[in-house]
Write a protein that holds these residues in place. Structure first.
Motif, short mmCIF file in Angstrom:
data_model
loop_
_atom_site.label_atom_id
_atom_site.label_comp_id
_atom_site.label_asym_id
_atom_site.label_seq_id
_atom_site.Cartn_x
_atom_site.Cartn_y
_atom_site.Cartn_z
N GLU A 141 -0.60 -38.58 -17.65
CA GLU A 141 0.61 -38.79 -18.44
C GLU A 141 0.20 -38.76 -19.90
N ARG A 142 0.51 -37.67 -20.59
CA ARG A 142 -0.06 -37.43 -21.92
C ARG A 142 0.38 -38.45 -22.97
N SER A 143 1.61 -38.92 -22.89
CA SER A 143 2.08 -39.83 -23.94
C SER A 143 1.36 -41.18 -23.88
N SER A 144 1.05 -41.65 -22.68
CA SER A 144 0.39 -42.95 -22.53
C SER A 144 -1.10 -42.82 -22.29
N GLY A 145 -1.54 -41.65 -21.81
CA GLY A 145 -2.94 -41.45 -21.47
C GLY A 145 -3.34 -41.98 -20.12
N ARG A 146 -2.37 -42.52 -19.37
CA ARG A 146 -2.68 -43.11 -18.07
C ARG A 146 -2.87 -42.04 -16.99
N LEU A 147 -3.68 -42.38 -16.00
CA LEU A 147 -3.88 -41.53 -14.84
C LEU A 147 -3.20 -42.17 -13.63
N GLU A 148 -2.37 -41.38 -12.95
CA GLU A 148 -1.69 -41.85 -11.74
C GLU A 148 -2.31 -41.17 -10.52
N HIS A 149 -2.78 -41.99 -9.58
CA HIS A 149 -3.46 -41.44 -8.40
C HIS A 149 -2.48 -40.71 -7.51
N LEU A 150 -2.86 -39.48 -7.10
CA LEU A 150 -2.02 -38.66 -6.24
C LEU A 150 -2.59 -38.50 -4.85
N SER A 151 -3.88 -38.21 -4.74
CA SER A 151 -4.46 -37.95 -3.42
C SER A 151 -5.97 -38.07 -3.48
N ARG A 152 -6.59 -38.10 -2.30
CA ARG A 152 -8.05 -38.16 -2.20
C ARG A 152 -8.49 -37.28 -1.04
N THR A 153 -9.62 -36.61 -1.23
CA THR A 153 -10.24 -35.82 -0.18
C THR A 153 -11.69 -36.26 -0.05
N ASP A 154 -12.09 -36.68 1.15
CA ASP A 154 -13.48 -37.06 1.38
C ASP A 154 -14.37 -35.82 1.42
N VAL A 155 -15.60 -35.96 0.93
CA VAL A 155 -16.56 -34.86 0.95
C VAL A 155 -17.87 -35.35 1.55
N GLU A 156 -18.74 -34.41 1.94
CA GLU A 156 -19.98 -34.77 2.60
C GLU A 156 -20.95 -35.48 1.67
N SER A 157 -21.04 -35.03 0.43
CA SER A 157 -21.95 -35.64 -0.54
C SER A 157 -21.29 -35.63 -1.91
#
Length: 323
Positions: free
Chosen positions: A68-84
């Motif tokens: 969110e550019r005006s506030s600089g905040r990051l809003e979590h959308l999704s996660r993908t697990d990886v091997e390493s």
């Protein structure tokens, strides 16, 4: 559009967002957002204001955030697990593919990205010892994997479907034991520059239309008057007072190359000639402690430098002649 700078804070698993005041010049921290455990690298899709952040932990993963550019905040959308856990991330083909390097996993992988920005399962994987960086050219048609343990830059063609195919030759060599670490391309992608960790050098490669890299030069990019010795894989650079090269970026419309070294905590400025060749450093300054990563702002006249063992962020002015 106001320029923002994002800084990963691996120690407390956050990302700080700074607003750039070009008139100061100065940085103003406007937000701190929680991200995945031990996040030390991320890549931004500026067109969609999405941030892909690598997380350590069990299991490691890649988290996607909306910026969110005006506030600089990051809003979590999704996660993908990886091997390493991923050491470096880059986007290709307009953000439809994500390429990552895993130092601990000794590999590089390609992931599909759907229309919502969610990271899908890998489409390709290749093994390289201590893979530290990936770089894309031609919006992703070519991918370079920097193998610190193998002393090579592996070269691939990348299809829109996420398939990797080795170029001929499949690798570009670096000096044995030099420890190539990070790679950047110039604006027209006719040259690539690599920072080595153990020898503290900038390597220059010419790049042709096929994507092939050919080594054309190398110059030291650390303070040679401070008693540093060449390092090697597994050594403790601080205990042995050894060269510990880290990051590099182009500035001043490609006329200056900046390179960081962590043992003496310095930032070197090297001139880049019209033919792409790099000269010896004309300036080496002290900076934040253990400057692992930094970035050059859009105008090319300012750099933001962060340190592994420092809580401050440095804003550095870049001279027009690398001084």
């Amino acid at each position: 559009m106001t320029e923002l700078v994002l800084v990963a804070n691996a120690g407390d698993s956050t990302v700080s967002t700074f607003r750039v005041d070009p008139d100061g010049p100065a940085l103003q921290r406007i937000a701190v957002s929680e991200v995945g455990q031990g996040c030390g690298t991320f890549v931004i899709d500026a067109e969609r204001d999405l941030v892909y952040a690598a997380a350590k932990g069990d299991p490691p993963g890649i988290d996607v955030f909306a910026l969110e550019r005006s506030s600089g905040r990051l809003e979590h959308l999704s996660r993908t697990d990886v091997e390493s856990s991923m050491t470096y991330l880059a986007l290709a083909y307009g953000g439809t593919l994500l390429v990552g390097a895993s130092y601990g996993g000794g590999s590089a992988q390609v992931f599909g990205v759907d229309g919502d920005g969610h990271v899908e399962e890998p489409t390709a994987a290749v093994s390289w010892p201590n893979a530290h960086c990936v770089a894309v050219a031609g919006d992703g048609r070519h991918v370079y994997v920097v193998s610190l343990g193998g002393d090579v830059v592996a070269q691939y063609a990348l299809s829109p479907a996420g398939v990797l195919s080795p170029l001929a030759p499949p690798t570009a060599a670096a000096a044995e034991g030099s420890g190539p670490r990070h790679l950047v391309l110039d604006a027209d992608e006719s040259h690539a520059y690599v920072m080595t960790e153990f020898s503290g050098e900038v390597l220059t490669y010419a790049r042709d239309g096929s994507g092939d890299l050919v080594l054309t030069g190398q110059v030291p990019a650390y303070a040679q008057d401070r008693g540093l010795s060449r390092s090697e894989l597994g050594a403790d650079p601080i205990e042995g007072h050894l060269v510990w090269g880290a990051d590099l970026h182009l500035a001043r419309e490609g006329r200056v190359l900046l390179a960081s070294e962590r043992c003496e905590s310095t930032l070197a400025s090297l001139p880049v000639a019209d033919d792409g060749s790099v000269g010896e450093p004309v300036s080496i300054i002290d900076t934040v402690t253990q400057p692992r990563g930094f970035t050059v702002l859009a105008g090319g006249e300012l750099a933001v430098v962060t340190g592994e063992q420092d809580t401050d962020v440095a804003l550095v002015s870049v001279g027009a002649t690398a001084a």
